[in-house]
Scaffold this active site. Sequence first.
Site, short mmCIF file in Angstrom:
data_model
loop_
_atom_site.label_atom_id
_atom_site.label_comp_id
_atom_site.label_asym_id
_atom_site.label_seq_id
_atom_site.Cartn_x
_atom_site.Cartn_y
_atom_site.Cartn_z
N LYS A 22 0.83 -1.21 0.00
CA LYS A 22 0.00 0.00 0.00
C LYS A 22 0.87 1.26 0.00
O LYS A 22 0.67 2.17 -0.81
CB LYS A 22 -0.89 0.02 1.24
CG LYS A 22 -1.58 1.37 1.47
CD LYS A 22 -2.32 1.43 2.78
CE LYS A 22 -1.56 2.04 3.90
NZ LYS A 22 -1.71 3.40 4.29
N ASN A 23 1.84 1.31 0.92
CA ASN A 23 2.56 2.58 1.08
C ASN A 23 3.55 2.86 -0.06
O ASN A 23 3.98 3.99 -0.23
CB ASN A 23 3.24 2.65 2.45
CG ASN A 23 2.19 2.83 3.55
OD1 ASN A 23 1.06 3.24 3.29
ND2 ASN A 23 2.55 2.50 4.79
N CYS A 117 -5.16 8.09 8.83
CA CYS A 117 -5.39 7.55 10.18
C CYS A 117 -5.07 8.58 11.24
O CYS A 117 -4.08 9.32 11.12
CB CYS A 117 -4.50 6.33 10.40
SG CYS A 117 -5.00 4.88 9.47
N ARG A 122 0.23 14.97 12.94
CA ARG A 122 1.00 14.48 11.78
C ARG A 122 1.48 15.67 10.97
O ARG A 122 0.97 15.96 9.89
CB ARG A 122 0.15 13.51 10.95
CG ARG A 122 -0.26 12.28 11.73
CD ARG A 122 -0.98 11.26 10.89
NE ARG A 122 -0.10 10.52 10.00
CZ ARG A 122 -0.47 9.48 9.25
NH1 ARG A 122 -1.72 9.07 9.29
NH2 ARG A 122 0.38 8.87 8.45
N ASP A 306 3.74 0.17 12.13
CA ASP A 306 2.54 -0.34 11.47
C ASP A 306 2.26 -1.81 11.82
O ASP A 306 1.26 -2.37 11.39
CB ASP A 306 2.65 -0.18 9.94
CG ASP A 306 2.66 1.28 9.54
OD1 ASP A 306 2.35 2.13 10.39
OD2 ASP A 306 2.98 1.59 8.37
N ARG A 398 -9.08 0.49 3.63
CA ARG A 398 -8.12 1.42 3.03
C ARG A 398 -6.81 0.72 2.69
O ARG A 398 -6.09 1.16 1.79
CB ARG A 398 -7.82 2.57 4.01
CG ARG A 398 -8.93 3.59 4.11
CD ARG A 398 -8.48 4.82 4.89
NE ARG A 398 -7.06 5.00 4.68
CZ ARG A 398 -6.17 5.16 5.66
NH1 ARG A 398 -6.55 5.21 6.89
NH2 ARG A 398 -4.89 5.31 5.38
C1 EPZ Z 1 4.17 6.68 6.65
O1 EPZ Z 1 3.48 7.79 7.19
C2 EPZ Z 1 3.13 5.61 6.47
N1 EPZ Z 1 2.10 6.11 5.58
C3 EPZ Z 1 2.54 5.22 7.81
O2 EPZ Z 1 1.72 4.11 7.57
C4 EPZ Z 1 3.65 4.79 8.78
O3 EPZ Z 1 3.11 4.59 10.06
C5 EPZ Z 1 4.73 5.87 8.86
O4 EPZ Z 1 5.19 6.22 7.51
C6 EPZ Z 1 5.94 5.45 9.67
O5 EPZ Z 1 6.50 4.30 9.13
C7 EPZ Z 1 2.31 6.14 4.26
O6 EPZ Z 1 3.36 5.74 3.77
C8 EPZ Z 1 1.22 6.65 3.41
P1 EPZ Z 1 6.50 9.77 8.71
P2 EPZ Z 1 4.17 9.24 7.18
O7 EPZ Z 1 6.57 11.03 7.95
O8 EPZ Z 1 5.02 9.33 5.97
C9 EPZ Z 1 7.01 13.00 12.22
C10 EPZ Z 1 -0.17 2.72 7.88
O9 EPZ Z 1 -0.81 2.18 8.81
N2 EPZ Z 1 7.02 14.01 11.14
O10 EPZ Z 1 7.58 8.76 8.51
O11 EPZ Z 1 3.11 10.24 7.37
C11 EPZ Z 1 5.66 12.34 12.38
O12 EPZ Z 1 4.79 13.11 13.19
C12 EPZ Z 1 0.37 4.09 8.03
O13 EPZ Z 1 0.01 2.20 6.77
C13 EPZ Z 1 7.28 15.32 11.43
O14 EPZ Z 1 7.47 15.71 12.60
O15 EPZ Z 1 5.07 9.10 8.47
C14 EPZ Z 1 6.03 11.00 12.97
O16 EPZ Z 1 6.20 11.14 14.36
C15 EPZ Z 1 -0.15 4.92 9.07
N3 EPZ Z 1 7.32 16.23 10.41
C16 EPZ Z 1 7.40 10.70 12.35
O17 EPZ Z 1 7.89 11.96 11.87
C17 EPZ Z 1 7.12 15.87 9.11
O18 EPZ Z 1 7.18 16.74 8.24
C18 EPZ Z 1 7.39 9.71 11.20
O19 EPZ Z 1 6.39 10.12 10.25
C19 EPZ Z 1 6.87 14.52 8.81
C20 EPZ Z 1 6.82 13.60 9.85
#
Ligand code: EPZ
Length: 419
Positions: A22-23, A117, A122, A306, A398
């Site tokens: 998916k991702n 989610c 986020r 995840d 989803r």
């Molecule tokens: C991706 O989300 C995945 N979603 C998520 O999968 C997954 O949990 C996550 O990566 C972590 O592996 C998709 O790929 C669509 P991040 P993403 O940016 O990219 C902080 C699922 O169940 N952060 O790696 O949104 C953030 O708050 C889902 O499939 C900032 O502070 O996650 C978090 O604490 C849900 N500023 C950490 O970084 C930013 O600009 C990691 O988030 C971006 C992120």
Amino acid sequence: MEKLVIKGPTPLKGEVHINGAKNAAVAILPATLLIDGICTIENLPNISDVKISCEILEKLGAKIKWNSMNSVTIDTRHINTTTAPLDLTSKFRASYYIIGSMLSRIGEIEVGMPGGCKLGARPIDQHIKGFELLGAEVNVGNGTIHAKANKLVGTSIYMDIVSVGATINVMLASVLAEGTTTIDNAAKEPHIVDVANFLNTMGADIRGAGTDIIKINGVKKLTGNCTYSVVPDQIEAGTFMLAAVATKGDLLIKNCITKHLDSITAKILEVGGQVEDYGDSLRVYCNKRPLKANIKTLPYPGFPTDLQPQMGVVLSLADGTSIINESIWESRFQYTQELNKMGADIMAQGKTAIFQGVDHLSGAPVYSSDLRAGAALIIAGTAANGITEVYNLEHIDRGYENIEEKFRAIGANIERVSY
Ligand code: EPZ
């Protein structure tokens, strides 16, 4: 409205085929906007996030032909607007990839604030920082993000946080930029490598994806005329691995890249399960009560957030006391309240949860708060005594293709029921 009705307990046994990730899919589809041509994407999971991604592309002017349930041909030669449909882009998280792609291809885009989610705050500050360093102007307000650039120029970008989304988005934005972009402290998840492989197949010049420094040498054009197959879903595979352990079952998990699952294999061995690695498939089995273990979620190659709820089901049934520390998301323990309704003994506070293992769970009506929580509740319902009803299926749909059919094929007594 629909719910899943599960009658347990059932040890899950048999073979399960893993779909495309998916991702990766939700990033590769918007990445097709970078191509001035036609390409075919195969091994797409047939899930609602993929369908919405395709609808957004169509609204931007792409022509999409479904070749089968898991393959599309996309013609992005005639992109004709700089406004993405705000309602659709607000529906899920990965719509933010439209920004990087459209900035690169057209130089302007407005999208709705990404949804997805509810796992806590986020923020997308690292995405915006990357776009601005490349030369874009980004304005956020009234529920939308507007980004514009006359020209993007390659530069060095240090990510303050390891972020999957920001790493991919900056990669997308810099593929057609002038000169070289370096992303330092990049995320290393398999789907980052997959997006880079896709773009390179289309003519991009990206090096180092999968390490924490990615170098993107800007190219003039991506031309397409290629077919690309999405990488197998590491999280779907991990979900079934943990389902085998929680239900004391025996599963052959086919079409996975076993290297991507090392952190899960290590934890399964620690709790007393068995894993046989055949390179592109894994046999996972467990014939006794799992042992306790402690988990800290981390960016890849650490234990993935995840799969934290699915692991939580295993630990809720373990012999002894386990601790999970969730280091990525603030609110990823909502599922523990539902497991407690089923007889689990879990105390969650902030980013830590303490699991006093119980020897069985009992069926109950439970509510899925997000995608992976939903998967965890299906596993719990399959392991539990009696009838479990899982509500809020829109989260599960989803991200998992045909989840109840896959569980049924390996022995679960599970039905989707309208109410
Ligand atoms: C991706 O989300 C995945 N979603 C998520 O999968 C997954 O949990 C996550 O990566 C972590 O592996 C998709 O790929 C669509 P991040 P993403 O940016 O990219 C902080 C699922 O169940 N952060 O790696 O949104 C953030 O708050 C889902 O499939 C900032 O502070 O996650 C978090 O604490 C849900 N500023 C950490 O970084 C930013 O600009 C990691 O988030 C971006 C992120």
